[in-house]
Design a protein around this motif. Structure first.
Motif, mmCIF file in Angstrom:
data_model
loop_
_atom_site.group_PDB
_atom_site.id
_atom_site.type_symbol
_atom_site.label_atom_id
_atom_site.label_comp_id
_atom_site.label_asym_id
_atom_site.label_seq_id
_atom_site.Cartn_x
_atom_site.Cartn_y
_atom_site.Cartn_z
ATOM 1 N N GLN A 177 0.857 -1.179 0.000
ATOM 2 C CA GLN A 177 0.000 0.000 0.000
ATOM 3 C C GLN A 177 0.901 1.240 0.000
ATOM 4 O OE1 GLN A 177 -2.578 2.260 3.514
ATOM 5 N NE2 GLN A 177 -1.792 0.211 3.819
ATOM 6 N N MET A 234 -0.729 -5.815 -4.365
ATOM 7 C CA MET A 234 -1.975 -6.299 -3.759
ATOM 8 C C MET A 234 -2.140 -7.789 -4.017
ATOM 9 S SD MET A 234 -4.767 -3.282 -4.564
ATOM 10 C CE MET A 234 -4.273 -2.975 -6.270
ATOM 11 N N ALA A 286 -1.723 -1.079 -3.148
ATOM 12 C CA ALA A 286 -3.031 -0.454 -2.997
ATOM 13 C C ALA A 286 -2.887 1.043 -2.786
ATOM 14 C CB ALA A 286 -3.765 -1.074 -1.810
ATOM 15 N N LEU A 321 -4.085 -5.655 3.420
ATOM 16 C CA LEU A 321 -3.427 -4.573 2.692
ATOM 17 C C LEU A 321 -2.798 -3.558 3.651
ATOM 18 C CD1 LEU A 321 -6.014 -3.978 -0.180
ATOM 19 C CD2 LEU A 321 -3.895 -5.308 -0.259
#
Length: 410
Positions: A177, A234, A286, A321
């Motif tokens: 992320q 991801m 992400a 995530l």
């Protein structure tokens, strides 16, 4: 959670009842309370053996996504920091803080007030280490903190700290992320300079504007330094979590032609135009996981996008995530908000390990952080009794349950 995985005991103070329920279910000792009230009237309940103070004051008023009251008040809050250290009337400080409008803005001063309380309370020692985290917009305040803690003047009574402020990109530490955080680490002298944790992964850079493609951000192998790994995508994170024993993740719906090749459309629009909302491929990290993560739309292909047939990330997937374990026991309501409010545990491990031990977390510690140990129901009940046993001391109306809505008569 980072402290747990590194082998340190901790106790939390949490305002939100739902977050408390998750912490009880996870076996994490927590007092359901307002941090200001704890400091003012219940400070004696915090064990004197506590040596580290960590905090993440609410970021909404400082963040780009929030209403911006904190950003507009940055200079004013800096003034309050100096007033507290210089010993000005705290009642007057509280009155002026209240006039700022957003009560969450004042909470950025609480870590300083907790340190002053520890210094001025008989039988207490100053915290050996202080670790604070916030959105990047708060960095100017952390720099003021660092300057004052390094001086030891006023109410600090000569107590000084070696300090350092960092802006850290989460994907550079293996978090799937992109999220930038402002971190302050302050440590009592004698342990050497405070250095930021060394990065382990490459940064994710996405070109914008004409000519940009969905593949931008993917660096060719020749551009990857040997000492750094590519950022974690991801797809990699979700696939690995789904294969763990007892995992609640079923990613089969995200698979097409034998592999995950979905794309995510952000819940944030550009000027309110959904067609201009950002996209991320399964092969990329992400977007920043916020409390609105459940609004992100997940499509397997362009045909689904045109037909507006989309999926959503589940709470366990959103947690992964953020680098929470696949089986973390999210509880209570507003679980998406809980996920989004959290510091990614993996980033927390790198920060705490560097602050407390001067090195990075071990491979074994990082591997163990992918699974959460089972917590007996009896332990959860005991922790709830400890944290919320006397509900009269919990934040006002926090345990009030609204009556169910009646359906209108036909």
């Amino acid at each position: 959670m980072a402290a747990h995985f590194l082998g340190y005991d901790s106790i939390g103070i949490e305002w939100d009842r739902n977050a408390c329920e998750t912490r009880y279910a996870a076996g994490l000792p927590t007092i359901h309370a307002d941090v200001s009230v704890m400091r003012e009237t219940r400070f004696h309940e915090i064990p004197s053996s506590v040596e580290v103070l960590t905090g993440g004051p609410p970021c909404q008023s400082f963040s780009v996504a929030g209403n911006g009251a904190g950003r507009r008040a940055l200079e004013t809050v800096k003034e309050f920091i100096h007033r507290l250290v210089e010993g000005k009337d705290e009642a007057e400080v509280d009155k002026d803080l209240h006039a700022l409008g957003d009560p969450r803005t004042a909470l950025v001063l609480e870590p300083l007030r907790w340190l002053l309380k520890a210094i001025e309370t008989e039988g207490r020692d100053p915290y050996k280490v202080i670790v604070l985290e916030q959105v990047p917009a708060v960095m100017p305040l952390w720099e003021v903190y660092a300057e004052l803690l390094g001086g030891g003047e006023g109410r600090l009574n000569g107590v000084k700290y070696e300090t350092s402020c960092w802006k850290l990109k989460t994907e550079r530490y293996g978090v799937p992320q992109t999220r930038t955080r402002a971190v302050l680490v302050a440590r009592r002298p004698g342990q050497g300079a405070v250095e930021p944790p060394e990065t382990t992964h490459l940064p994710f850079e996405l070109r914008r504007g004409k000519g940009a493609t969905d593949a931008d951000g993917l660096l060719p192998d020749s551009d990857i330094p040997r000492a750094r790994r590519p950022w974690v995508s991801m797809a990699q994170a979700l696939d690995a979590a789904s294969k763990s024993d007892g995992s609640p993740l079923d990613v089969s719906r995200l698979v097409q032609d034998g592999k995950m090749q979905f794309f995510v459309v952000s819940n944030y629009g550009s000027g309110g135009d959904p067609k201009k909302r950002g996209r991320r491929l399964a092969s990329q990290p992400a977007f920043t996981v916020t409390g609105k993560v459940s609004r992100n739309r997940v499509y397997r292909n362009q045909a689904e996008y045109k037909a507006q047939r989309y999926d959503r990330f589940t709470i366990p997937e959103s947690g992964v995530l953020q680098t929470f374990p696949h089986n973390f026991p999210w509880s209570g309501n507003d679980q998406a908000q809980q996920v989004g409010n959290a510091v990614p545990p993996r980033l927390g491990m790198y920060v705490l390990s560097k602050a407390l031990r001067g090195n990075a977390p071990s491979a074994a510690e990082l591997a163990a952080a992918t699974t959460w140990p089972a917590v007996p129901r009896a332990t959860t009940d005991q922790l709830r009794a400890f944290g919320c046993g006397d509900q009269s001391r919990c934040p006002p109306d926090s345990h009030k349950i609204s009556p169910p809505r009646r359906k209108p008569s036909p």
